[in-house]
Design a protein around this motif. Structure first.
Motif, PDB file in Angstrom:
ATOM      1  N   HIS A  34       8.310  20.474 -15.520  1.00 61.27           N
ATOM      2  CA  HIS A  34       8.901  21.352 -16.541  1.00 61.27           C
ATOM      3  C   HIS A  34       8.425  22.829 -16.131  1.00 61.27           C
ATOM      4  N   VAL A  35       9.413  23.700 -16.280  1.00 63.97           N
ATOM      5  CA  VAL A  35       8.991  25.319 -16.245  1.00 63.97           C
ATOM      6  C   VAL A  35       9.606  25.818 -17.434  1.00 63.97           C
ATOM      7  N   ASN A  51      14.638  33.743 -11.660  1.00 65.03           N
ATOM      8  CA  ASN A  51      14.089  32.494 -12.312  1.00 65.03           C
ATOM      9  C   ASN A  51      15.043  31.330 -12.040  1.00 65.03           C
ATOM     10  N   PHE A  55      14.811  27.988  -9.867  1.00 63.02           N
ATOM     11  CA  PHE A  55      14.770  26.419 -10.459  1.00 63.02           C
ATOM     12  C   PHE A  55      16.099  25.736  -9.921  1.00 63.02           C
ATOM     13  N   ARG A  64      13.606  17.903 -12.921  1.00 62.85           N
ATOM     14  CA  ARG A  64      12.974  18.893 -13.382  1.00 62.85           C
ATOM     15  C   ARG A  64      13.387  19.485 -14.706  1.00 62.85           C
ATOM     16  N   LEU A  66      13.925  22.825 -17.208  1.00 60.40           N
ATOM     17  CA  LEU A  66      13.800  24.451 -17.287  1.00 60.40           C
ATOM     18  C   LEU A  66      13.686  24.458 -18.720  1.00 60.40           C
ATOM     19  N   CYS A  87      22.469  31.098 -18.071  1.00 64.38           N
ATOM     20  CA  CYS A  87      22.147  29.649 -17.706  1.00 64.38           C
ATOM     21  C   CYS A  87      23.415  28.397 -17.448  1.00 64.38           C
ATOM     22  N   ARG A 107      18.434  18.149 -12.677  1.00 64.44           N
ATOM     23  CA  ARG A 107      17.906  19.429 -13.106  1.00 64.44           C
ATOM     24  C   ARG A 107      18.528  19.301 -14.894  1.00 64.44           C
TER      25      ARG A 107
END
Length: 108
Positions: A34-35, A51, A55, A64, A66, A87, A107
C-alpha cells in the motif's frame, strides 16, 4: 480476485476514526502493498496527479492499495472533492488501458 483478470477497485471511505486505526484496518489487505498519501501535505494539483500516475502506471503486477488521507481540518471540501475527481479520472484511464492491453494488474 483472479490473477488472470485486471481489477481496479475504487473505494471511497469516509470515517471519523483516528489514523491510529489504519494499521488495524490494513491487516485485511496484508496480501498487497500500500501507498499512503496525505492530501494536506501535497503542494499542488500536479503533485497529486503525479502520485496517481505513478500508482496506476507502475509495472508491478502485484495487488496494490492507494490510501489518500483527507483531513477535513487541513483540507477544504473543494480540495477533497477535486482529489476524488482526479482519483476517478485516473482509475477510469487505468481500467481502459487494462482492457486495451489485457494485462492483469490489480489496483485498489
Amino acid at each position: 480476485f483472479s490473477p488472470h483478470v485486471s481489477h481496479a477497485v475504487l473505494c471511497l471511505l469516509l470515517t471519523h476514526s483516528p489514523i491510529s486505526h489504519l494499521d488495524e484496518a490494513l491487516q485485511e489487505f496484508s496480501h498487497c502493498s500500500h501507498v499512503t498519501l496525505q492530501l494536506g501535505e501535497l503542494t499542488s494539483e500536479r503533485q497529486l496527479q503525479s502520485n496517481l500516475q505513478n500508482f496506476y502506471q507502475s509495472e508491478d503486477e502485484a495487488e496494490r492499495l492507494l490510501i489518500i488521507q483527507c483531513d477535513p481540518i487541513a483540507c477544504t471540501g473543494s480540495l477533497i472533492h477535486h482529489a476524488h475527481y482526479e482519483c476517478i479520472k485516473h482509475h477510469a484511464q487505468f481500467e481502459y488501458e487494462c482492457k486495451i492491453k489485457s494485462t492483469p494488474k490489480q489496483r485498489h
